[in-house]
Scaffold this motif. Structure first.
Motif, PDB file in Angstrom:
ATOM      1  N   ARG A   3      64.796  -1.064  18.818  1.00  0.00           N
ATOM      2  CA  ARG A   3      65.673  -0.413  17.608  1.00  0.00           C
ATOM      3  C   ARG A   3      65.718   0.942  18.009  1.00  0.00           C
ATOM      4  O   ARG A   3      64.644   1.668  18.691  1.00  0.00           O
ATOM      5  CB  ARG A   3      65.067  -0.458  16.296  1.00  0.00           C
ATOM      6  CG  ARG A   3      65.290  -1.829  15.602  1.00  0.00           C
ATOM      7  CD  ARG A   3      64.493  -1.977  14.484  1.00  0.00           C
ATOM      8  NE  ARG A   3      62.875  -1.776  14.425  1.00  0.00           N
ATOM      9  CZ  ARG A   3      62.558  -1.493  13.469  1.00  0.00           C
ATOM     10  NH1 ARG A   3      62.904  -1.423  12.217  1.00  0.00           N
ATOM     11  NH2 ARG A   3      61.201  -1.307  13.788  1.00  0.00           N
ATOM     12  N   THR A   4      66.644   1.787  17.810  1.00  0.00           N
ATOM     13  CA  THR A   4      66.858   3.297  18.195  1.00  0.00           C
ATOM     14  C   THR A   4      65.778   4.080  16.983  1.00  0.00           C
ATOM     15  O   THR A   4      65.725   3.512  16.080  1.00  0.00           O
ATOM     16  CB  THR A   4      68.081   3.821  17.999  1.00  0.00           C
ATOM     17  OG1 THR A   4      68.721   3.798  16.478  1.00  0.00           O
ATOM     18  CG2 THR A   4      69.145   2.989  18.885  1.00  0.00           C
ATOM     19  N   ARG A   5      65.668   5.114  17.222  1.00  0.00           N
ATOM     20  CA  ARG A   5      64.809   6.042  16.371  1.00  0.00           C
ATOM     21  C   ARG A   5      65.778   6.153  14.952  1.00  0.00           C
ATOM     22  O   ARG A   5      65.153   5.993  13.997  1.00  0.00           O
ATOM     23  CB  ARG A   5      64.553   7.177  16.957  1.00  0.00           C
ATOM     24  CG  ARG A   5      63.786   8.426  15.983  1.00  0.00           C
ATOM     25  CD  ARG A   5      63.431   9.606  16.709  1.00  0.00           C
ATOM     26  NE  ARG A   5      63.233  10.840  15.825  1.00  0.00           N
ATOM     27  CZ  ARG A   5      61.965  10.772  15.094  1.00  0.00           C
ATOM     28  NH1 ARG A   5      61.143   9.787  14.881  1.00  0.00           N
ATOM     29  NH2 ARG A   5      61.538  11.833  14.529  1.00  0.00           N
ATOM     30  N   LYS A   6      66.924   6.308  15.209  1.00  0.00           N
ATOM     31  CA  LYS A   6      67.784   6.568  14.015  1.00  0.00           C
ATOM     32  C   LYS A   6      67.707   5.293  13.004  1.00  0.00           C
ATOM     33  O   LYS A   6      67.554   5.212  11.858  1.00  0.00           O
ATOM     34  CB  LYS A   6      69.385   6.690  14.272  1.00  0.00           C
ATOM     35  CG  LYS A   6      70.274   6.882  13.263  1.00  0.00           C
ATOM     36  CD  LYS A   6      71.528   7.298  13.722  1.00  0.00           C
ATOM     37  CE  LYS A   6      72.689   7.342  12.456  1.00  0.00           C
ATOM     38  NZ  LYS A   6      73.940   7.652  13.035  1.00  0.00           N
ATOM     39  N   GLU A   7      67.782   3.940  13.839  1.00  0.00           N
ATOM     40  CA  GLU A   7      67.698   2.679  12.987  1.00  0.00           C
ATOM     41  C   GLU A   7      66.321   2.620  12.180  1.00  0.00           C
ATOM     42  O   GLU A   7      66.232   2.208  11.231  1.00  0.00           O
ATOM     43  CB  GLU A   7      67.926   1.490  13.955  1.00  0.00           C
ATOM     44  CG  GLU A   7      69.534   1.584  14.424  1.00  0.00           C
ATOM     45  CD  GLU A   7      69.611   0.435  15.482  1.00  0.00           C
ATOM     46  OE1 GLU A   7      70.403  -0.048  15.538  1.00  0.00           O
ATOM     47  OE2 GLU A   7      68.505   0.202  16.191  1.00  0.00           O
ATOM     48  N   MET A   8      65.160   3.122  12.935  1.00  0.00           N
ATOM     49  CA  MET A   8      63.863   2.980  12.494  1.00  0.00           C
ATOM     50  C   MET A   8      63.815   3.858  11.049  1.00  0.00           C
ATOM     51  O   MET A   8      63.089   3.650  10.117  1.00  0.00           O
ATOM     52  CB  MET A   8      62.903   3.320  13.369  1.00  0.00           C
ATOM     53  CG  MET A   8      62.675   2.303  14.473  1.00  0.00           C
ATOM     54  SD  MET A   8      61.631   2.458  15.850  1.00  0.00           S
ATOM     55  CE  MET A   8      60.796   3.794  15.597  1.00  0.00           C
ATOM     56  N   ILE A   9      64.225   5.213  11.162  1.00  0.00           N
ATOM     57  CA  ILE A   9      64.213   6.142  10.278  1.00  0.00           C
ATOM     58  C   ILE A   9      65.079   5.629   8.947  1.00  0.00           C
ATOM     59  O   ILE A   9      64.515   5.612   7.787  1.00  0.00           O
ATOM     60  CB  ILE A   9      64.831   7.594  10.645  1.00  0.00           C
ATOM     61  CG1 ILE A   9      63.849   7.980  11.533  1.00  0.00           C
ATOM     62  CG2 ILE A   9      65.116   8.464   9.519  1.00  0.00           C
ATOM     63  CD1 ILE A   9      64.458   9.264  12.280  1.00  0.00           C
ATOM     64  N   GLU A  10      66.367   5.108   9.377  1.00  0.00           N
ATOM     65  CA  GLU A  10      67.230   4.309   8.362  1.00  0.00           C
ATOM     66  C   GLU A  10      66.432   3.222   7.599  1.00  0.00           C
ATOM     67  O   GLU A  10      66.517   3.131   6.365  1.00  0.00           O
ATOM     68  CB  GLU A  10      68.632   3.935   8.919  1.00  0.00           C
ATOM     69  CG  GLU A  10      69.505   3.489   7.832  1.00  0.00           C
ATOM     70  CD  GLU A  10      69.717   4.556   6.536  1.00  0.00           C
ATOM     71  OE1 GLU A  10      69.964   4.146   5.608  1.00  0.00           O
ATOM     72  OE2 GLU A  10      69.746   5.801   7.096  1.00  0.00           O
TER      73      GLU A  10
END
Length: 195
Positions: A3-10
């Motif tokens: 997963r991308t960092r953006k996906e993990m943050i979301e």
């Protein structure tokens, strides 16, 4: 696939909002512990602070999510109506009826104003007013309602339904208050019709 960092943050943000929503609905804002709330989704208090600043910020995010869901439901009701006028009436009544739904009642109409202040100042109200203005402009162009000042009338109508929803949510007999509010609102709105 990683997963991308953006996906993990979301995902973290979504988990916190879901946990907040569940806790606020079950226990109310004041009795919801940030430690319990974060532990229930395997996160730390630091994650909550990072994403929302504090518990109040989380409440605001939860209310925004619920408000979006309410808007989707209300637009669907409007689209199903046989006329623009009936859609306006149906949507206004449905909004007041939502005041007796436990989650909306507790989070949006009781705890929200107590913690975040006057709901008329919330950003979501501007969207409601814009939607009402658009509807009234359509009704005027269709020749259904009198020639009124659109913004002022929209603000008055939105204020009426918001105030009614707050009253219904807080009343000891919400179903009785709802019935009274619907009757009064329809009488008030009918005053806009051309005869």
């Amino acid at each position: 696939m990683a997963r991308t960092r953006k996906e993990m943050i979301e995902e973290t943000r979504h988990r916190l909002v879901a946990a907040g929503r569940q806790a606020f609905a079950a226990k109310g804002y004041a009795d919801s512990s940030m430690d319990d709330l974060t532990a229930n989704v395997g996160l730390t208090r630091g994650a909550l602070y990072h994403h929302f600043g504090d518990k109040k910020g989380l409440l605001e995010a939860v209310i925004q999510e619920i408000d979006k869901e309410m808007s989707v439901r209300l637009r669907a009701i409007t689209r199903q109506a046989e006329s623009t006028w009936q859609g306006f009436i149906n949507e206004s009544i449905a909004y007041m009826e939502m005041a007796i739904e436990p989650e909306i009642q507790r989070i949006v109409l009781l705890d929200g104003p107590a913690v975040l202040g006057n709901p008329a100042q919330w950003s979501s109200q501007n969207a409601c007013i814009q939607s009402t203005m658009k509807c009234l402009q359509t009704l005027q162009s269709e020749g259904v309602i009198k020639d009124v000042e659109i913004e002022a009338t929209s603000r008055l109508l939105n204020g009426a339904t918001l105030s009614a929803a707050l009253w219904i949510a807080a009343d000891e007999q919400p179903l009785v208050a709802l019935e009274k509010a619907i009757h009064a609102f329809v009488s008030l709105a009918n005053g806009l019709l051309k005869h």
